[in-house]
Design an enzyme around this catalytic site. Structure first.
Site, PDB file in Angstrom:
ATOM      1  N   TYR A 153       3.074  -9.410  -4.892  1.00 59.25           N
ATOM      2  CA  TYR A 153       4.280 -10.759  -5.877  1.00 59.25           C
ATOM      3  C   TYR A 153       2.935 -10.823  -6.744  1.00 59.25           C
ATOM      4  CZ  TYR A 153       8.742 -11.232  -4.101  1.00 59.25           C
ATOM      5  OH  TYR A 153       9.614 -10.572  -3.554  1.00 59.25           O
ATOM      6  N   LYS A 224      -2.902  -4.074   7.714  1.00 57.58           N
ATOM      7  CA  LYS A 224      -2.922  -2.643   7.067  1.00 57.58           C
ATOM      8  C   LYS A 224      -4.705  -2.663   7.332  1.00 57.58           C
ATOM      9  CE  LYS A 224      -2.905   1.399   6.894  1.00 57.58           C
ATOM     10  NZ  LYS A 224      -2.393   2.682   8.523  1.00 57.58           N
ATOM     11  N   ASP A 277       1.441  -0.111  10.730  1.00 59.06           N
ATOM     12  CA  ASP A 277       2.209   1.427  10.872  1.00 59.06           C
ATOM     13  C   ASP A 277       3.072   0.980  12.313  1.00 59.06           C
ATOM     14  OD1 ASP A 277      -0.439   2.058   9.996  1.00 59.06           O
ATOM     15  OD2 ASP A 277      -0.204   3.133  11.586  1.00 59.06           O
ATOM     16  N   ASP A 301       8.520  -6.997   3.030  1.00 58.39           N
ATOM     17  CA  ASP A 301       9.333  -6.493   2.937  1.00 58.39           C
ATOM     18  C   ASP A 301       9.422  -5.539   3.405  1.00 58.39           C
ATOM     19  OD1 ASP A 301      10.998  -6.050   0.871  1.00 58.39           O
ATOM     20  OD2 ASP A 301       9.393  -4.958  -0.580  1.00 58.39           O
TER      21      ASP A 301
END
Ligand code: NAP
Length: 413
Positions: A153, A224, A277, A301
């Site tokens: 963002y 991540k 993931d 998101d």
């Protein structure tokens, strides 16, 4: 105007009078239809729950196409609207068309950034009767806290081959050569993704506070960090840090949990983390182990939509954007322009955002009434077209009729 303005405690909690003034933005496209149905349901629930001692005074604020008509061409988000959202503190908002071209990336993003609504909150729970792809969708009951101000963002990008991209690549490659790292190809596009300690900590703090207030047991940091150590990895580290610094007596880690044979002790909240993931597959395979998910912007998101889809509720998912003295509750879908004015679409996303708003205000009795009544209405198979086409034997009703049906069922609860 009758009604009082909401005030705020120093730690970001609203102090809500019996008759508060709450802002609403109708929205574009299907906005007016779903807003009308939603207002009826919310007012009815408050009336039944509090027998007239509490009431909402709604004040319309203008954004999108309606604002242009009043404030002039091109003025999609008047300064006055931003000031009023900030003054009133709590606003319920319909979807707004994202202008093509022009100065705005998106009106929604602009509102979130201008008012520093740093936590995007998406509760995902199953409504019995809604057709869903999971075998046991009722096991999904999570609230996603997505960081709303940085990561992509606040991302900056330069086009491949541009002067700026080339300049940056040259600088980065110089540094990489010094430390013996791999080089970036000269023709690459460049994107920068900032993640900061301050913004991570305030987001995770809000998630833990929510867990405490809503009797939730687990807060999972989704990142991540195995690949992006200094952005996503630090998100995880700063998340653990804020849990230790501010909630030491309440939180425990997975390591500490071993002492309790894997059972979270009464009064404690487990803070753990998952690589993004893995989180997606865990949510499908073992959803009952997850409660609150705190994530940087981009992970959140993806995860919000994927989680909502698991319970069949992508078109019914509520959303909120919350800061320390302002909160905007909003439908998560768009303006569905082809259905504008047809009184056809499902108003549940906005109604359920209204439910979250009532909870945030502490008006839980009214919130519960609406939830139960939506469940009853869906189980009766009296639904709008989107659900009707997936259900056997459903009675398809209009948007306004669906709202009235919820009101009627509420009276009989
Ligand atoms: P959309 O408005 O969400 O609509 C896509 C499809 O989703 C619709 O055609 C419809 O599917 C279904 N849908 C959406 N809302 C529904 C509802 N309440 N009840 C039943 N079905 C519903 O997405 P879009 O067409 O990509 O975007 C249109 C505009 O909205 C764009 O300008 C976009 O930027 C904007 N937008 C705004 C927000 C926001 O304000 N928060 C969010 C997303 C998009 P079927 O055709 O299958 O019936």
């Amino acid at each position: 105007m009758e009604g009082k303005i909401i005030s705020w405690t120093s730690d970001g909690k609203p102090v809500v009078p019996e008759i508060p003034i709450i802002g609403f933005i109708e929205g574009d496209g299907i906005g007016p239809d779903i807003w009308k149905a939603t207002k009826g349901v919310l007012d009815k629930a408050v009336e039944i729950a509090y027998s007239g001692s509490r009431r909402i005074i709604w004040k319309e604020l203008f954004a999108g196409e309606k604002a242009q008509k009043i404030y002039g061409e091109g003025n999609l988000l008047p300064e006055e609207t931003l000031q009023e959202i900030s003054r009133l503190g709590i606003v319920l908002k319909g979807p707004l068309t994202t202008p093509v071209g022009g100065g705005f990336r998106s009106l929604n993003v602009t509102i979130r950034q201008a008012l520093d609504l740093y936590a995007c909150i998406r509760p995902v729970r199953y409504i019995p009767g809604v057709p869903a792809p999971l075998k046991n969708p009722e096991k999904v009951d999570v609230v996603i806290f997505r960081e709303n101000t940085e990561d992509v963002y606040a991302g900056v990008e330069w086009e491949a081959g541009s002067k700026e991209a080339k300049e940056l690549i040259r600088l980065i490659n110089e540094k990489q050569r010094q430390k013996g790292g791999s080089l970036i190809s000269e023709e690459s596009a460049i994107g920068i993704k900032p993640i900061s300690e301050k913004n991570t900590k305030r987001l995770v703090k809000k998630a833990i506070q929510y867990a405490i207030e809503n009797n939730r047991k687990v807060v999972t940091l989704v990142h991540k960090g195995n690949i992006m150590k200094f952005t996503e990895g630090r998100f995880r580290d700063w998340g653990y840090e804020v849990a230790k610094e501010e909630f030491k007596d309440i939180t425990i880690t997975e390591e500490e949990l071993k002492k309790y044979e894997g059972k979270i002790p009464e009064g404690k909240i487990l803070i753990n983390d998952r690589i993004a993931d893995a989180m997606f597959q865990q949510l499908i395979l073992r959803p009952e182990e997850y409660d609150i998910l705190a994530t940087p912007n981009l992970n959140g998101d993806y995860l919000s939509d994927a989680a909502a889809a698991l319970v069949g509720g992508l078109g019914m998912a509520p959303g909120a954007n919350i800061g320390d003295r302002c909160a905007v509750f909003e439908a998560t879908h768009g303006t569905a322009p082809k259905y504008a004015g047809l009184d056809k679409v499902n108003p549940s996303s906005l109604i359920l955002s209204g439910v979250e708003m009532l909870r945030f205000m502490g008006w839980n009795e009214a919130a519960e009434l609406i939830l139960k009544s939506i469940e009853k209405t869906v189980q009766n198979k009296t639904v709008t077209y989107d659900l009707a086409r997936q259900m056997d034997g459903a009675r398809e009703v209009k948007c306004s009729e669906f709202g009235l049906e919820i009101q009627k069922n509420m009276e009989a609860l």
